[in-house]
Write an enzyme that holds these catalytic residues in place. Structure first.
Site, short mmCIF file in Angstrom:
data_model
loop_
_atom_site.label_atom_id
_atom_site.label_comp_id
_atom_site.label_asym_id
_atom_site.label_seq_id
_atom_site.Cartn_x
_atom_site.Cartn_y
_atom_site.Cartn_z
N ASP A 123 2.17 69.75 61.84
CA ASP A 123 3.14 69.00 61.96
C ASP A 123 3.75 69.02 63.36
OD1 ASP A 123 3.57 68.64 59.14
OD2 ASP A 123 4.61 70.28 58.87
N ASP A 142 3.28 63.05 55.89
CA ASP A 142 4.51 63.38 55.45
C ASP A 142 5.52 62.28 55.27
OD1 ASP A 142 3.52 65.94 55.46
OD2 ASP A 142 4.86 66.62 57.18
#
Length: 186
Positions: A123, A142
Site C-alpha cells: 500500500d 483497493d
C-alpha cells in the site's frame, strides 16, 4: 461458448485485466524506481503523499498473516472470493453490473498477486486533510474494489431493472394475473 462471452462480459474481463496490470505496474514503480520501500515517505501534494506500508491482513488489517500458513490461507481465501466474483460477473448481462464486478475482480487479482509474491499487499496512497486521514493507506487495487462495491450496492439499492419477460400489468380481464377460471389460493 460464444453465448458466455458476450460483448459486455468481454469488456468486463478486459477492464479487470487492465486494473490488475495498472495496479501491478504502479506498485513496481513505487518500490522500484521511486524506492519507496527504502525512502518510506514522499510528500507530493498538501493532501496526498506516497507512504510505504505492508498490509499483512485483509480489510482494515484484520486477519493478520503472521506465518506461512496464514499467508497461504489468505491467498486461497481471496482467490475463492475472486472466483465467485468472476462467476457472478459471467452470469450478469448489464454492462453497469459487469463493470462494478470487473473493478472488484481486477483489484482482487492485483492484491492476490502481491500476497502470493511477497506475503503482504503493498500500500502506498496516503490521502489526508492536514493530520486527518479519512482512509487507511491504500493502493489502486483497493480503490478499484471499493468503487466496484459502491457501484454494485448503488445499483442494487437505487436501480430497479425490470425483467422484460414479466408484464408490469396483468392482461385485461385477468385482474390477479391468473388465467380465467383458475381457482384462487384464498
Amino acid at each position: 461458448m460464444s453465448a458466455i462471452l458476450t460483448r459486455n462480459r468481454l469488456i468486463g474481463l478486459a477492464l479487470a485485466a487492465v486494473i490488475a496490470a495498472v495496479d501491478q505496474a504502479v506498485k513496481w514503480y513505487v518500490i522500484g524506481p521511486l524506492a519507496l520501500r527504502e525512502v518510506r515517505h514522499i510528500d507530493l501534494l498538501p493532501f496526498f503523499d506516497l507512504t510505504y506500508t505492508e498490509n499483512r491482513g485483509v480489510s482494515l488489517g484484520m486477519l493478520q498473516a503472521t506465518d506461512m500458513e496464514t499467508r497461504w490461507l489468505l491467498v486461497a481465501m481471496t482467490a475463492v472470493i475472486a472466483l465467485v466474483v468472476l462467476v457472478w460477473m459471467m452470469r450478469e448481462k448489464l454492462l453497469a453490473d459487469i463493470l462494478g464486478l470487473a473493478l472488484i475482480l481486477g483489484g482482487a487479482i492485483g492484491n492476490i498477486r502481491d500476497r502470493y509474491d511477497f506475503g503482504y499487499v503493498i500500500d502506498y496512497a496516503d490521502f489526508h486533510i492536514g493530520t486527518f486521514r479519512p482512509f487507511l493507506i491504500f493502493n489502486i487495487a483497493d480503490a478499484a474494489i471499493t468503487i466496484g462495491v459502491v457501484i454494485i450496492l448503488a445499483r442494487s439499492l437505487f436501480v430497479r431493472d425490470k425483467d422484460s419477460h414479466e408484464p408490469s400489468v396483468p392482461p385485461p380481464g385477468e385482474p390477479d394475473g391468473r388465467p380465467r377460471g383458475e381457482p384462487s389460493d384464498a
